[in-house]
Design an enzyme around this catalytic site. Structure first.
Site, short mmCIF file in Angstrom:
data_model
loop_
_atom_site.label_atom_id
_atom_site.label_comp_id
_atom_site.label_asym_id
_atom_site.label_seq_id
_atom_site.Cartn_x
_atom_site.Cartn_y
_atom_site.Cartn_z
N ASP A 150 0.99 -1.18 0.02
CA ASP A 150 -0.08 0.16 -0.05
C ASP A 150 0.80 1.21 -0.07
O ASP A 150 1.71 1.46 0.98
CB ASP A 150 -0.94 -0.06 1.27
CG ASP A 150 -2.24 1.04 1.20
OD1 ASP A 150 -2.22 1.72 0.23
OD2 ASP A 150 -2.76 1.05 2.22
N ASP A 182 -10.28 4.42 -1.14
CA ASP A 182 -11.00 3.67 -0.22
C ASP A 182 -12.51 3.41 -0.19
O ASP A 182 -13.23 4.74 -0.47
CB ASP A 182 -10.46 3.73 1.15
CG ASP A 182 -8.95 3.60 1.53
OD1 ASP A 182 -8.12 3.53 0.35
OD2 ASP A 182 -8.66 3.68 2.81
C1 GLA Z 1 -5.33 2.55 2.86
C2 GLA Z 1 -5.75 1.62 1.93
C3 GLA Z 1 -6.97 0.70 2.98
C4 GLA Z 1 -6.20 0.14 4.09
C5 GLA Z 1 -5.58 1.23 5.09
C6 GLA Z 1 -4.66 0.65 6.13
O1 GLA Z 1 -6.12 3.82 3.06
O2 GLA Z 1 -6.59 2.18 0.97
O3 GLA Z 1 -7.39 -0.30 2.20
O4 GLA Z 1 -5.16 -0.69 3.84
O5 GLA Z 1 -4.90 2.27 4.12
O6 GLA Z 1 -4.12 1.61 6.88
#
Ligand code: GLA
Length: 350
Positions: free
Chosen positions: A116, A174
């Protein structure tokens, strides 16, 4: 197909909870329906030791023992990290320790890595280099580990994600547990279909089914749309407290068969009139799965003409949620679609 801790538990995830989710995946029948991965998202990370090896924090006393437990159930274990110094939740990232982290994951028995970005966007070259670096590190371990790129769709990741080792890549920011957010993401996937295929998938983010913020019709839209999109089906709810409705939806064999069809085609929109959208996914057996999606707040009759989906003759129709073969139709099919809902049918030319 699998489960991930973030959407429901966020930072409230620990060894005990992961074990309970693995237990529930088996007991609920979701494993039999095809779900395999139990994925720990952000907030498992502890400090590095003096030689730079990452340690889990106190919530995860023994990652290898946890992997053994999950494997003992016939499931696989996923983990999370970031190419930068810190993860999105501010924990230790992999920057400068990529090879060590990949070795650690392999040695623990990890089967899946969500990597990520968690930094300001950066250039296309920066992104590619960071993901290729982790791909090389994972490959060097000799353990097959699924690599998920998570950089929110920046720099059209679908065009180069596979080339840097991605088995799937997030195409969006997200998701959240609301119809508007889910629909905005899901219906915006149109046009990305040519970039998906076996081994390299577009990922419109994890499921919210069962988390409580949508109506039953809205969750049915969510699950149907993700199936038409051939999206990774990563459940994001608490598997230990599912309602019968949630459990039946996540385990629905006919809808899962749409998602997991061996042809591996991502579906796309074939017609739209304002809030009424008709989507189609070509299937390996020559049939077409069609979703009549009603994005407005009242129910409405919708129609798909067979000419819109490349069928020039009469066709047999099965309603995949109602579980009923409706008979043979000459050149079109109409149905009442509930508010924010869907009618999902499989259409086979006669
Ligand atoms: C980002 C990702 C999420 C999750 C969070 C965790 O926002 O897009 O899916 O993994 O980080 O901190």
């Amino acid at each position: 197909m699998g489960w991930n801790s973030w959407n429901h538990f966020a930072e409230r995830i620990d060894d005990k909870t992961v074990r309970a989710q693995a237990d529930a995946m088996v007991e609920s029948g979701l494993k039999d329906a095809g779900y395999v991965y139990i994925n720990i998202d952000d907030t498992w990370e502890g400090q590095r030791d003096l030689k730079g090896w990452i340690q889990p924090n106190q919530k995860f006393p023994n990652m290898k023992a946890l992997a053994d437990y999950v494997h003992g159930k016939g499931l696989k274990l996923g983990i999370y990290s970031s190419p930068g110094a810190k993860t999105c939740a501010g924990y230790e990232g992999s920057l400068g320790h990529e090879a060590q982290d990949a070795e650690t994951y392999a040695e623990w028995g990890i089967d899946y890595l969500k990597y990520d970005w968690c930094q300001p966007a950066g250039s296309l070259e920066d992104l590619k280099a960071a993901y290729a670096k982790m791909r090389d590190a994972l490959n060097k371990t000799g353990r097959p580990i699924v690599l998920t790129l998570c950089e929110y769709g920046w720099h059209k990741v679908w065009e180069w994600g596979a080339a840097v080792g991605g088995n799937q890549w997030r195409t969006t920011g997200d998701i959240s547990d609301q119809y508007r957010a889910m629909a905005e993401i899901g219906f915006n996937q149109n046009g990305l279909e040519k970039f998906a295929g076996p081994g390299h998938w577009n990922d419109p983010d994890m499921l919210e089914v069962g988390n409580g913020g949508m109506t039953e019709d809205e969750y049915r839209t969510h699950f149907s749309l993700w199936a038409i999109l051939a999206a990774p089906l990563i459940a994001g709810n608490d598997l230990t407290t599912m309602t019968p409705y949630t459990e039946a939806m996540l385990a629905d064999r006919e809808i899962i068969a749409v998602d997991q069809d061996p042809l591996g085609k991502q579906g796309f929109r074939v017609a739209q009139q304002g809030p009424f959208e008709v989507w189609m996914k070509p299937m390996a057996d020559g049939s077409k799965v069609v979703g009549l999606f009603n994005r407005q707040r009242t129910s409405e009759q919708m129609t798909v003409r067979f000419s819109e989906i490349g069928i020039a003759q009469a066709a047999e129709i099965r309603d995949l949620w109602v579980k009923k073969t409706l008979g043979t139709f000459a050149d079109a099919f109409s149905a009442y679609v509930p508010a924010h809902g869907v009618v999902l049918v499989r259409i086979q030319a006669k």
